[in-house]
Design an enzyme around this catalytic site. Structure first.
Site, PDB file in Angstrom:
ATOM      1  NE  ARG A  27      55.758 -21.375  -2.557  1.00  0.00           N
ATOM      2  CZ  ARG A  27      55.127 -22.534  -2.649  1.00  0.00           C
ATOM      3  NH1 ARG A  27      54.032 -22.727  -1.942  1.00  0.00           N
ATOM      4  NH2 ARG A  27      55.569 -23.493  -3.424  1.00  0.00           N
ATOM      5  CG  HIS A  48      52.855 -25.099   4.685  1.00  0.00           C
ATOM      6  ND1 HIS A  48      53.968 -24.349   4.375  1.00  0.00           N
ATOM      7  CD2 HIS A  48      52.427 -25.626   3.502  1.00  0.00           C
ATOM      8  CE1 HIS A  48      54.203 -24.417   3.077  1.00  0.00           C
ATOM      9  NE2 HIS A  48      53.266 -25.186   2.522  1.00  0.00           N
TER      10      HIS A  48
END
Length: 310
Positions: A225, A273
């Site tokens: 994250r 990502h």
């Protein structure tokens, strides 16, 4: 009796998940009505993505559980209207993808592959990288993803230390926990991989103080994250040589703004990502299994602890 399953996600996700979910529900022996349009009072289960339009769970008085399609639940766990069980996605396909991505980048740093890949001149500089058994890798986060990646790295031969907020046991991995455990883990982290959840307690796990604990010239890999790292502190550590290089797949703002200093920094590799993605086929099987469990009175899998936030 027919089970009403509401698919509460973006319409493009429906196109991806409809057929895998219908097959998984049928394979599980469930008589299910799957739709994006079911009256709230008739819904038994909600297959959910936190970026959907459904943000008020109050009308879903019959629903037994919310089954998240994402591994992360930080955008839904704090919803005050959500009073029923929330299960996070633990997808075997996503786990395999994450393990492969993490292993690839650990090996890239371990073997020093960038030295040859980015070479622009004719220098002949033979070198002998250490064996895996001579390299210390630290896994920050020992959930499903972190544990799976740590096990594989340990099987390759790396000295793997895992850290988590609460005690965990992973075969072949030295497991530490708590504040002192974090300090010990970072002190040996030649390569650190971050796979912690995004909670108030994990924000800025890597900051000026903790980055300074790592061996000089260490490497960082973050597919977890974005908020786990203090961006300014990392750039300072890269500029000083305390951290040799960082590969970052997640960010506080995504897509990463074009003017963000990470794009131009020679010590940062930005990936968009892509470390792991939920696979519709295997995720649908996980959803169907939890619905089967709910209907048979068994405990749901991968329930979220609201107090911990994951």
């Amino acid at each position: 009796m027919t089970i009403n399953v509401l698919f509460a996600a973006k319409s493009e996700r429906w196109e991806t998940y409809e057929q895998p979910l219908r097959k998984a529900l049928a394979d599980a022996g469930l008589d299910a009505r799957l739709s994006m349009d079911i009256p709230p009072a008739e819904v038994d289960y909600i297959v959910y993505a936190p970026n959907s339009d459904l943000q008020d769970f109050t009308p879903y008085t019959r629903a037994k559980a919310v089954l998240n399609l994402w591994a992360g639940v930080e955008n839904v766990v704090g919803n005050d209207t959500l009073k029923i069980p929330l299960a996070r996605m633990v997808d075997p396909g996503l786990t395999k993808g994450m393990v492969e991505w993490v292993t690839g980048h650990v090996m890239r740093y371990h073997l020093g592959l960038d030295t040859d890949i980015t070479r622009s001149d004719a220098r002949w500089e033979p070198r002998t990288p250490p064996l895996a058994q001579e390299r210390s890798v630290v896994m920050l986060g020992l959930g499903a993803l972190g544990s799976a990646a740590a096990k594989l790295l340990a099987n390759i031969g790396f000295q793997v230390t895992g850290w988590s907020r609460s005690p965990r046991e992973v075969a072949g991995v030295t497991c530490l926990h708590g504040e002192e455990g974090l300090k010990q883990a970072l002190g040996r982290a030649e390569i650190a991989v971050l796979l912690l959840p995004d909670t108030p307690a994990t924000e800025n796990t890597l900051n000026r103080e903790t980055l300074a604990l790592m061996p000089r010239g260490a490497f960082i890999i973050n597919p977890g994250r974005g908020p786990l790292i203090d961006d300014d502190a990392l750039i300072e550590a890269l500029d000083s040589g305390q951290i040799a290089h960082a590969t970052l797949d997640v960010f506080r703002t995504e897509p990463l703004p074009q003017d963000h200093p990470y794009w131009a920094h020679p010590g940062v590799t930005v990936t968009p990502h892509i470390a792991a993605e939920t696979r519709a086929t295997t995720a649908a099987q996980s959803v169907a299994e939890n619905i089967r469990r709910g209907e048979s009175g068994e405990a749901f899998l991968n329930l979220v602890d609201r107090d911990l936030g994951y």
